[in-house]
Motif scaffolding. Sequence first.
Motif, PDB file in Angstrom:
ATOM      1  N   ALA A  11       0.812  -1.212   0.000  1.00  0.00           N
ATOM      2  CA  ALA A  11       0.000   0.000   0.000  1.00  0.00           C
ATOM      3  C   ALA A  11       0.847   1.265   0.000  1.00  0.00           C
ATOM      4  O   ALA A  11       0.450   2.279  -0.562  1.00  0.00           O
ATOM      5  N   TYR A  39      -5.139   2.515  -3.866  1.00  0.00           N
ATOM      6  CA  TYR A  39      -5.481   3.059  -2.551  1.00  0.00           C
ATOM      7  C   TYR A  39      -4.863   4.443  -2.391  1.00  0.00           C
ATOM      8  O   TYR A  39      -3.688   4.638  -2.692  1.00  0.00           O
ATOM      9  N   LEU A  44      -6.513   4.553   3.287  1.00  0.00           N
ATOM     10  CA  LEU A  44      -5.724   3.763   4.235  1.00  0.00           C
ATOM     11  C   LEU A  44      -5.806   4.278   5.674  1.00  0.00           C
ATOM     12  O   LEU A  44      -5.111   3.774   6.545  1.00  0.00           O
ATOM     13  N   TRP A  46      -6.880   4.022   8.892  1.00  0.00           N
ATOM     14  CA  TRP A  46      -7.538   3.023   9.742  1.00  0.00           C
ATOM     15  C   TRP A  46      -8.250   3.646  10.941  1.00  0.00           C
ATOM     16  O   TRP A  46      -9.051   2.988  11.602  1.00  0.00           O
ATOM     17  N   SER A  53     -10.194   1.064   3.430  1.00  0.00           N
ATOM     18  CA  SER A  53      -9.573  -0.101   4.067  1.00  0.00           C
ATOM     19  C   SER A  53     -10.396  -0.590   5.253  1.00  0.00           C
ATOM     20  O   SER A  53     -10.536  -1.801   5.453  1.00  0.00           O
ATOM     21  N   GLU A  56     -13.499  -2.382   3.846  1.00  0.00           N
ATOM     22  CA  GLU A  56     -13.128  -3.686   3.292  1.00  0.00           C
ATOM     23  C   GLU A  56     -12.853  -4.700   4.391  1.00  0.00           C
ATOM     24  O   GLU A  56     -13.314  -5.848   4.323  1.00  0.00           O
ATOM     25  N   MET A  57     -12.110  -4.305   5.399  1.00  0.00           N
ATOM     26  CA  MET A  57     -11.728  -5.246   6.438  1.00  0.00           C
ATOM     27  C   MET A  57     -12.896  -5.647   7.332  1.00  0.00           C
ATOM     28  O   MET A  57     -12.868  -6.704   7.954  1.00  0.00           O
ATOM     29  N   TRP A  86      -3.153  -5.755   8.150  1.00  0.00           N
ATOM     30  CA  TRP A  86      -4.311  -4.882   8.383  1.00  0.00           C
ATOM     31  C   TRP A  86      -5.217  -5.601   9.378  1.00  0.00           C
ATOM     32  O   TRP A  86      -5.678  -6.704   9.117  1.00  0.00           O
ATOM     33  N   GLU A  90      -4.305 -10.550   6.790  1.00  0.00           N
ATOM     34  CA  GLU A  90      -3.975 -10.083   5.447  1.00  0.00           C
ATOM     35  C   GLU A  90      -5.084  -9.180   4.907  1.00  0.00           C
ATOM     36  O   GLU A  90      -6.250  -9.382   5.228  1.00  0.00           O
ATOM     37  N   PRO A  91      -4.731  -8.182   4.084  1.00  0.00           N
ATOM     38  CA  PRO A  91      -5.768  -7.351   3.461  1.00  0.00           C
ATOM     39  C   PRO A  91      -6.652  -8.194   2.539  1.00  0.00           C
ATOM     40  O   PRO A  91      -6.218  -9.226   2.009  1.00  0.00           O
ATOM     41  N   ARG A  92      -7.858  -7.761   2.325  1.00  0.00           N
ATOM     42  CA  ARG A  92      -8.811  -8.525   1.503  1.00  0.00           C
ATOM     43  C   ARG A  92      -8.312  -8.726   0.071  1.00  0.00           C
ATOM     44  O   ARG A  92      -8.685  -9.697  -0.582  1.00  0.00           O
TER      45      ARG A  92
END
Length: 160
Positions: A11, A39, A44, A46, A53, A56-57, A86, A90-92
């Motif tokens: 990212a 992104y 990003l 959080w 992000s 998505e998470m 993340w 792991e990120p999606r």
Amino acid sequence: MSKALVAYFSASGTTAKVAKDLAAATGADLFEIMPEQPYTRADLNWNNSSSRSSVEMNNEACRPAIVGAVADMAAYDTVFIGFPVWWYVEPRIIDTFLEAYDFAGKTVVPFATSGGSGLGRASQRMQGLAPGAKVLEGGLLNGRHSKAELTGWANRALGN
């Protein structure tokens, strides 16, 4: 070492640097997992529950689209998969990558960069997304590493 691939999502560039160094150290091919929609810094954040992000998470079914494909995944016995951690996994977009290929019979080694957390449940989650693969524990590769250190890490991760 068998024919290996280092596939990575980065990212901010941190994971990219480690992935390139790992590929060079192990003689592996390199593939960047690139999002169809890049992104942004805001995506990003959080700390913002509405950021891309975060959204998505919070959605287990989310699968961000990827640009490009590995030319011949069948040629690889070992696939190192790198990503920033993340929310302790792991990120999606890594889930998208895992579901796009048949990893049966392959060894998958997760590696990650993180500002403060470990891999959490990433290896277990990835095993569920890559049926028939042997997903190893992997580990964090923060900071700068010499070629010898990266080769040693890869061999230890593979049980060599």
